[in-house]
Motif scaffolding. Structure first.
Motif, PDB file in Angstrom:
ATOM      1  N   LEU A  50      62.811  17.767  89.628  1.00  0.00           N
ATOM      2  CA  LEU A  50      62.027  18.881  89.104  1.00  0.00           C
ATOM      3  C   LEU A  50      60.703  19.064  89.837  1.00  0.00           C
ATOM      4  CD1 LEU A  50      62.646  18.568  85.270  1.00  0.00           C
ATOM      5  CD2 LEU A  50      63.691  20.165  86.880  1.00  0.00           C
ATOM      6  N   SER A  51      60.093  17.957  90.231  1.00  0.00           N
ATOM      7  CA  SER A  51      58.819  18.088  90.945  1.00  0.00           C
ATOM      8  C   SER A  51      59.047  18.755  92.306  1.00  0.00           C
ATOM      9  CB  SER A  51      58.111  16.741  91.076  1.00  0.00           C
ATOM     10  OG  SER A  51      58.960  15.783  91.615  1.00  0.00           O
ATOM     11  N   LEU A  52      60.143  18.383  92.956  1.00  0.00           N
ATOM     12  CA  LEU A  52      60.490  19.031  94.234  1.00  0.00           C
ATOM     13  C   LEU A  52      60.809  20.507  94.043  1.00  0.00           C
ATOM     14  CD1 LEU A  52      62.820  16.705  96.312  1.00  0.00           C
ATOM     15  CD2 LEU A  52      60.613  17.665  96.979  1.00  0.00           C
ATOM     16  N   PRO A  96      55.214  10.571  97.142  1.00  0.00           N
ATOM     17  CA  PRO A  96      54.684  10.143  95.841  1.00  0.00           C
ATOM     18  C   PRO A  96      53.537  11.031  95.346  1.00  0.00           C
ATOM     19  CG  PRO A  96      54.765   8.297  97.390  1.00  0.00           C
ATOM     20  CD  PRO A  96      55.085   9.530  98.173  1.00  0.00           C
ATOM     21  N   LYS A  97      52.751  11.535  96.273  1.00  0.00           N
ATOM     22  CA  LYS A  97      51.611  12.372  95.890  1.00  0.00           C
ATOM     23  C   LYS A  97      52.095  13.721  95.353  1.00  0.00           C
ATOM     24  CE  LYS A  97      47.305  13.473  98.144  1.00  0.00           C
ATOM     25  NZ  LYS A  97      46.644  13.476  99.465  1.00  0.00           N
ATOM     26  N   LEU A  98      53.063  14.274  96.039  1.00  0.00           N
ATOM     27  CA  LEU A  98      53.644  15.546  95.573  1.00  0.00           C
ATOM     28  C   LEU A  98      54.170  15.387  94.151  1.00  0.00           C
ATOM     29  CD1 LEU A  98      56.254  17.659  97.610  1.00  0.00           C
ATOM     30  CD2 LEU A  98      56.201  17.561  95.143  1.00  0.00           C
ATOM     31  N   LYS A  99      54.938  14.313  93.962  1.00  0.00           N
ATOM     32  CA  LYS A  99      55.534  14.074  92.653  1.00  0.00           C
ATOM     33  C   LYS A  99      54.445  13.880  91.593  1.00  0.00           C
ATOM     34  CE  LYS A  99      58.085  10.323  91.637  1.00  0.00           C
ATOM     35  NZ  LYS A  99      59.229   9.406  91.859  1.00  0.00           N
ATOM     36  N   ALA A 100      53.452  13.065  91.916  1.00  0.00           N
ATOM     37  CA  ALA A 100      52.382  12.769  90.951  1.00  0.00           C
ATOM     38  C   ALA A 100      51.624  14.036  90.550  1.00  0.00           C
ATOM     39  CB  ALA A 100      51.428  11.733  91.532  1.00  0.00           C
ATOM     40  N   HIS A 101      51.322  14.878  91.530  1.00  0.00           N
ATOM     41  CA  HIS A 101      50.580  16.107  91.220  1.00  0.00           C
ATOM     42  C   HIS A 101      51.420  17.068  90.384  1.00  0.00           C
ATOM     43  CE1 HIS A 101      47.597  15.659  94.827  1.00  0.00           C
ATOM     44  NE2 HIS A 101      47.551  14.655  93.985  1.00  0.00           N
ATOM     45  N   ALA A 102      52.700  17.183  90.756  1.00  0.00           N
ATOM     46  CA  ALA A 102      53.579  18.078  90.008  1.00  0.00           C
ATOM     47  C   ALA A 102      53.689  17.618  88.553  1.00  0.00           C
ATOM     48  CB  ALA A 102      54.963  18.128  90.660  1.00  0.00           C
ATOM     49  N   VAL A 103      53.859  16.307  88.378  1.00  0.00           N
ATOM     50  CA  VAL A 103      53.981  15.766  87.023  1.00  0.00           C
ATOM     51  C   VAL A 103      52.705  16.031  86.227  1.00  0.00           C
ATOM     52  CG1 VAL A 103      54.126  13.626  85.677  1.00  0.00           C
ATOM     53  CG2 VAL A 103      55.713  14.025  87.557  1.00  0.00           C
ATOM     54  N   LYS A 104      51.557  15.938  86.905  1.00  0.00           N
ATOM     55  CA  LYS A 104      50.289  16.210  86.222  1.00  0.00           C
ATOM     56  C   LYS A 104      50.221  17.643  85.714  1.00  0.00           C
ATOM     57  CE  LYS A 104      47.042  12.907  87.992  1.00  0.00           C
ATOM     58  NZ  LYS A 104      46.179  12.668  89.143  1.00  0.00           N
ATOM     59  N   VAL A 105      50.752  18.562  86.506  1.00  0.00           N
ATOM     60  CA  VAL A 105      50.751  19.962  86.056  1.00  0.00           C
ATOM     61  C   VAL A 105      51.622  20.104  84.802  1.00  0.00           C
ATOM     62  CG1 VAL A 105      51.243  22.363  86.655  1.00  0.00           C
ATOM     63  CG2 VAL A 105      50.379  20.802  88.419  1.00  0.00           C
ATOM     64  N   PHE A 106      52.820  19.510  84.832  1.00  0.00           N
ATOM     65  CA  PHE A 106      53.703  19.560  83.650  1.00  0.00           C
ATOM     66  C   PHE A 106      53.000  18.961  82.434  1.00  0.00           C
ATOM     67  CE2 PHE A 106      57.492  18.719  86.762  1.00  0.00           C
ATOM     68  CZ  PHE A 106      57.520  20.047  87.142  1.00  0.00           C
ATOM     69  N   LYS A 107      52.456  17.764  82.635  1.00  0.00           N
ATOM     70  CA  LYS A 107      51.859  17.013  81.537  1.00  0.00           C
ATOM     71  C   LYS A 107      50.618  17.705  80.966  1.00  0.00           C
ATOM     72  CE  LYS A 107      52.695  12.203  81.870  1.00  0.00           C
ATOM     73  NZ  LYS A 107      52.383  10.963  82.572  1.00  0.00           N
ATOM     74  N   MET A 108      49.781  18.175  81.856  1.00  0.00           N
ATOM     75  CA  MET A 108      48.551  18.838  81.398  1.00  0.00           C
ATOM     76  C   MET A 108      48.879  20.122  80.634  1.00  0.00           C
ATOM     77  SD  MET A 108      45.812  18.374  84.487  1.00  0.00           S
ATOM     78  CE  MET A 108      44.422  18.985  83.505  1.00  0.00           C
ATOM     79  N   THR A 109      49.929  20.814  81.050  1.00  0.00           N
ATOM     80  CA  THR A 109      50.313  22.040  80.340  1.00  0.00           C
ATOM     81  C   THR A 109      50.859  21.692  78.956  1.00  0.00           C
ATOM     82  OG1 THR A 109      50.903  23.010  82.482  1.00  0.00           O
ATOM     83  CG2 THR A 109      51.577  24.218  80.524  1.00  0.00           C
ATOM     84  N   CYS A 110      51.620  20.615  78.908  1.00  0.00           N
ATOM     85  CA  CYS A 110      52.138  20.144  77.623  1.00  0.00           C
ATOM     86  C   CYS A 110      50.987  19.729  76.700  1.00  0.00           C
ATOM     87  CB  CYS A 110      53.090  18.966  77.875  1.00  0.00           C
ATOM     88  SG  CYS A 110      53.944  18.411  76.415  1.00  0.00           S
TER      89      CYS A 110
END
Ligand code: HEM
Ligand code: ISQ
Length: 154
Positions: free
Chosen positions: A25-27, A58-72
């Motif tokens: 999903l992050s990709l 790992p950075k791409l994944k971490a940033h993408a996850v942060k966007v998901f998480k912060m929106t949640c």
């Protein structure tokens, strides 16, 4: 803002499903951003030395996850107190990073669209218009906070 318990539940429920497949999903999220706005390629360090999206950064994944998480988290805050408050240090950092990378307001619509498409694919049969509206509302409030901070930056 009236953000209902139902809306919060829809966001949380879809985030739980998304967690099962973070690498893909992050990709997908990142790839969709670049599909909508190819010109944004130059802003991301993940693409510095290549034309293709790195499959395991790992950075791409971490940033993408942060966007998901912060929106949640924004959805939860909207429900609890009717507003989104991002921790001061987090907000300062996000404001400064995004200004430095050359992000402008219009880009936020691109990321929103990519986020909504990613969620739609992630949740499959569970997807509904109502779910998309809930994510969009939470995202808009979070984006407003970051945009405001970006204006302070200058
Ligand atoms: C970096 C979140 C919107 C482009 C980041 C980082 C986070 C983040 C957590 C990492 C910050 C760090 O390095 O400390 C968000 C959230 C957004 C948002 C929550 C909206 C609610 C956008 C938009 C764009 C964008 C609209 C433009 C297309 C970037 C870029 C970086 C970045 C270019 C630097 C990546 C790198 O090369 O390391 N973002 N972002 N972001 N974001 Fe966003
Ligand atoms: C940074 N900001 C917004 C969206 C992103 C998606 C993938 C990787 C980094 C990001």
């Amino acid at each position: 803002v009236v953000f209902t318990e139902k809306q919060e539940a829809l966001v949380k429920e879809s985030w739980e499903l998304m967690k099962l497949n973070i690498p893909d999903l992050s990709l997908q999220f990142f790839t969709t951003i670049l599909e909508i706005a190819p010109a944004a390629k130059g802003m991301f360090s993940f693409l510095k030395d290549s034309d293709v999206v790195p499959q395991n950064n790992p950075k791409l994944k971490a940033h993408a996850v942060k966007v998901f998480k912060m929106t949640c988290e924004a959805a939860i805050q909207l429900r609890e107190k009717g507003e989104v408050v991002v921790a001061e240090t987090t907000l300062k950092n996000l404001g400064s990073v995004h200004v430095k990378k050359g992000v402008v307001d219009a880009h936020f619509e691109v990321v929103k669209e990519a986020l909504l498409r990613t969620i739609k694919d992630a949740v499959g049969k569970k997807w509904s218009e109502e779910m998309a509206v809930a994510w969009a509302e939470a995202y808009d409030h979070l984006a407003a906070a970051i945009k405001a901070e970006m204006k302070e930056e200058v």
